[in-house]
Write a protein that holds these residues in place. Sequence first.
Motif, PDB file in Angstrom:
ATOM      1  N   LEU A 178     105.637 -37.418  15.221  1.00 55.73           N
ATOM      2  CA  LEU A 178     106.447 -37.225  14.015  1.00 55.73           C
ATOM      3  C   LEU A 178     107.325 -35.988  14.174  1.00 55.73           C
ATOM      4  CD1 LEU A 178     103.739 -37.746  11.238  1.00 55.73           C
ATOM      5  CD2 LEU A 178     105.600 -39.311  11.814  1.00 55.73           C
ATOM      6  N   THR A 179     108.462 -36.019  13.517  1.00 56.13           N
ATOM      7  CA  THR A 179     109.312 -34.827  13.397  1.00 56.13           C
ATOM      8  C   THR A 179     109.533 -34.616  11.899  1.00 56.13           C
ATOM      9  OG1 THR A 179     111.426 -36.013  13.361  1.00 56.13           O
ATOM     10  CG2 THR A 179     110.524 -35.445  15.547  1.00 56.13           C
ATOM     11  N   TRP A 180     109.988 -33.436  11.540  1.00 60.18           N
ATOM     12  CA  TRP A 180     110.224 -33.183  10.116  1.00 60.18           C
ATOM     13  C   TRP A 180     111.295 -34.107   9.555  1.00 60.18           C
ATOM     14  CZ3 TRP A 180     106.457 -31.578   7.601  1.00 60.18           C
ATOM     15  CH2 TRP A 180     105.639 -30.550   8.019  1.00 60.18           C
ATOM     16  N   ASP A 181     112.174 -34.634  10.401  1.00 62.77           N
ATOM     17  CA  ASP A 181     113.200 -35.583   9.939  1.00 62.77           C
ATOM     18  C   ASP A 181     112.585 -36.867   9.382  1.00 62.77           C
ATOM     19  OD1 ASP A 181     115.199 -33.839  10.662  1.00 62.77           O
ATOM     20  OD2 ASP A 181     115.626 -34.823  12.581  1.00 62.77           O
ATOM     21  N   ASN A 182     111.337 -37.174   9.783  1.00 65.04           N
ATOM     22  CA  ASN A 182     110.664 -38.371   9.283  1.00 65.04           C
ATOM     23  C   ASN A 182     110.199 -38.212   7.836  1.00 65.04           C
ATOM     24  OD1 ASN A 182     109.234 -38.476  12.510  1.00 65.04           O
ATOM     25  ND2 ASN A 182     110.732 -39.948  11.800  1.00 65.04           N
ATOM     26  N   PHE A 183     110.117 -36.971   7.360  1.00 63.60           N
ATOM     27  CA  PHE A 183     109.623 -36.687   6.004  1.00 63.60           C
ATOM     28  C   PHE A 183     110.806 -36.672   5.044  1.00 63.60           C
ATOM     29  CE2 PHE A 183     106.394 -35.341   8.845  1.00 63.60           C
ATOM     30  CZ  PHE A 183     105.182 -35.335   8.161  1.00 63.60           C
ATOM     31  N   ARG A 184     111.082 -37.824   4.411  1.00 62.70           N
ATOM     32  CA  ARG A 184     112.282 -37.950   3.577  1.00 62.70           C
ATOM     33  C   ARG A 184     112.005 -37.888   2.088  1.00 62.70           C
ATOM     34  NH1 ARG A 184     114.790 -42.985   6.510  1.00 62.70           N
ATOM     35  NH2 ARG A 184     115.155 -42.117   8.571  1.00 62.70           N
ATOM     36  N   GLY A 185     110.719 -37.933   1.720  1.00 61.75           N
ATOM     37  CA  GLY A 185     110.379 -37.918   0.300  1.00 61.75           C
ATOM     38  C   GLY A 185     110.629 -36.549  -0.312  1.00 61.75           C
ATOM     39  N   THR A 186     110.580 -36.484  -1.621  1.00 62.76           N
ATOM     40  CA  THR A 186     110.782 -35.233  -2.338  1.00 62.76           C
ATOM     41  C   THR A 186     109.439 -34.702  -2.821  1.00 62.76           C
ATOM     42  OG1 THR A 186     112.913 -36.078  -3.081  1.00 62.76           O
ATOM     43  CG2 THR A 186     112.054 -34.152  -4.242  1.00 62.76           C
ATOM     44  N   ALA A 187     109.187 -33.439  -2.527  1.00 60.42           N
ATOM     45  CA  ALA A 187     107.942 -32.815  -2.969  1.00 60.42           C
ATOM     46  C   ALA A 187     107.915 -32.782  -4.492  1.00 60.42           C
ATOM     47  CB  ALA A 187     107.849 -31.397  -2.408  1.00 60.42           C
ATOM     48  N   PRO A 188     106.751 -33.030  -5.100  1.00 62.23           N
ATOM     49  CA  PRO A 188     106.669 -32.950  -6.565  1.00 62.23           C
ATOM     50  C   PRO A 188     106.949 -31.513  -7.024  1.00 62.23           C
ATOM     51  CG  PRO A 188     104.494 -33.346  -5.596  1.00 62.23           C
ATOM     52  CD  PRO A 188     105.478 -33.377  -4.479  1.00 62.23           C
ATOM     53  N   SER A 189     107.526 -31.391  -8.193  1.00 70.07           N
ATOM     54  CA  SER A 189     107.908 -30.055  -8.674  1.00 70.07           C
ATOM     55  C   SER A 189     106.704 -29.233  -9.111  1.00 70.07           C
ATOM     56  CB  SER A 189     108.915 -30.178  -9.814  1.00 70.07           C
ATOM     57  OG  SER A 189     108.397 -31.002 -10.826  1.00 70.07           O
ATOM     58  N   ALA A 190     105.590 -29.893  -9.408  1.00 66.71           N
ATOM     59  CA  ALA A 190     104.396 -29.160  -9.831  1.00 66.71           C
ATOM     60  C   ALA A 190     104.021 -28.133  -8.767  1.00 66.71           C
ATOM     61  CB  ALA A 190     103.240 -30.128 -10.062  1.00 66.71           C
ATOM     62  N   ASN A 191     103.702 -26.919  -9.220  1.00 66.77           N
ATOM     63  CA  ASN A 191     103.341 -25.863  -8.269  1.00 66.77           C
ATOM     64  C   ASN A 191     101.985 -26.203  -7.665  1.00 66.77           C
ATOM     65  OD1 ASN A 191     103.464 -23.593  -6.766  1.00 66.77           O
ATOM     66  ND2 ASN A 191     103.353 -22.154  -8.482  1.00 66.77           N
ATOM     67  N   SER A 192     101.990 -26.402  -6.363  1.00 66.80           N
ATOM     68  CA  SER A 192     100.771 -26.819  -5.674  1.00 66.80           C
ATOM     69  C   SER A 192     100.669 -26.082  -4.362  1.00 66.80           C
ATOM     70  CB  SER A 192     100.850 -28.329  -5.448  1.00 66.80           C
ATOM     71  OG  SER A 192     100.017 -28.729  -4.394  1.00 66.80           O
ATOM     72  N   GLN A 193      99.456 -25.990  -3.849  1.00 62.10           N
ATOM     73  CA  GLN A 193      99.244 -25.345  -2.553  1.00 62.10           C
ATOM     74  C   GLN A 193      99.603 -26.283  -1.404  1.00 62.10           C
ATOM     75  OE1 GLN A 193      98.877 -22.361  -2.368  1.00 62.10           O
ATOM     76  NE2 GLN A 193      97.657 -21.564  -4.040  1.00 62.10           N
ATOM     77  N   VAL A 194      99.820 -27.562  -1.720  1.00 59.77           N
ATOM     78  CA  VAL A 194     100.100 -28.536  -0.666  1.00 59.77           C
ATOM     79  C   VAL A 194     101.504 -28.309  -0.104  1.00 59.77           C
ATOM     80  CG1 VAL A 194     100.242 -31.001  -0.121  1.00 59.77           C
ATOM     81  CG2 VAL A 194      98.535 -30.191  -1.748  1.00 59.77           C
TER      82      VAL A 194
END
Length: 184
Positions: A38-54
């Motif tokens: 995998l490369t970071w280019d494969n990650f196309r989704g949007t992170a949820p806005s909720a403040n999380s440690q993930v």
Amino acid sequence: ATLISGQTFAQLTANVNWTEQTSLPAAEVFYYNPAKKLTWDNFRGTAPSANSQVAALTVSGFGYNASVRTVNGKGQLNVNVYCYFSKEKSWVRPGKNTAYILLHEQHHFDVSYIAAAIFIDKLQGTKFTTANYNTVLTNLYRECCDIMNKMQNDYDGQTKNGQLKEQQSKWNELIDSRVTALTK
């Protein structure tokens, strides 16, 4: 009637293969290939806005499609297995796209592949008949999904989502050795 009942429980020869021919939209998935990480280019989704440690999320899994046909009077069960990464559902938070985190995420994908390989192994060791193949396939698939989910949860739990570097290192070795053993 005797002829029909004899046919009902006819033995099927299982023919199991890896595939990239699925109903998943080609542009949205990355199929597992041990030679392509995998490369970071494969990650196309949007992170949820909720403040999380993930820092990042990998959505991956495996599936199959199956068909039965008769070849030279003998029943054949064809099962095509695939392992995929969802580009649209996987995401990374801005500034968190480090090599360390990418390796953690790659190993989530590797765990999906390990579970898919266990599924294939179980399929190849199972006697299928025309009467049982649907139920047996479904049960084996569920069993291997459970194995995958437990391993994913153990991996994140024991590494605290990759934050415990020593534990992460142990898992890196474990997962890498299993993938290496499967791809020889």
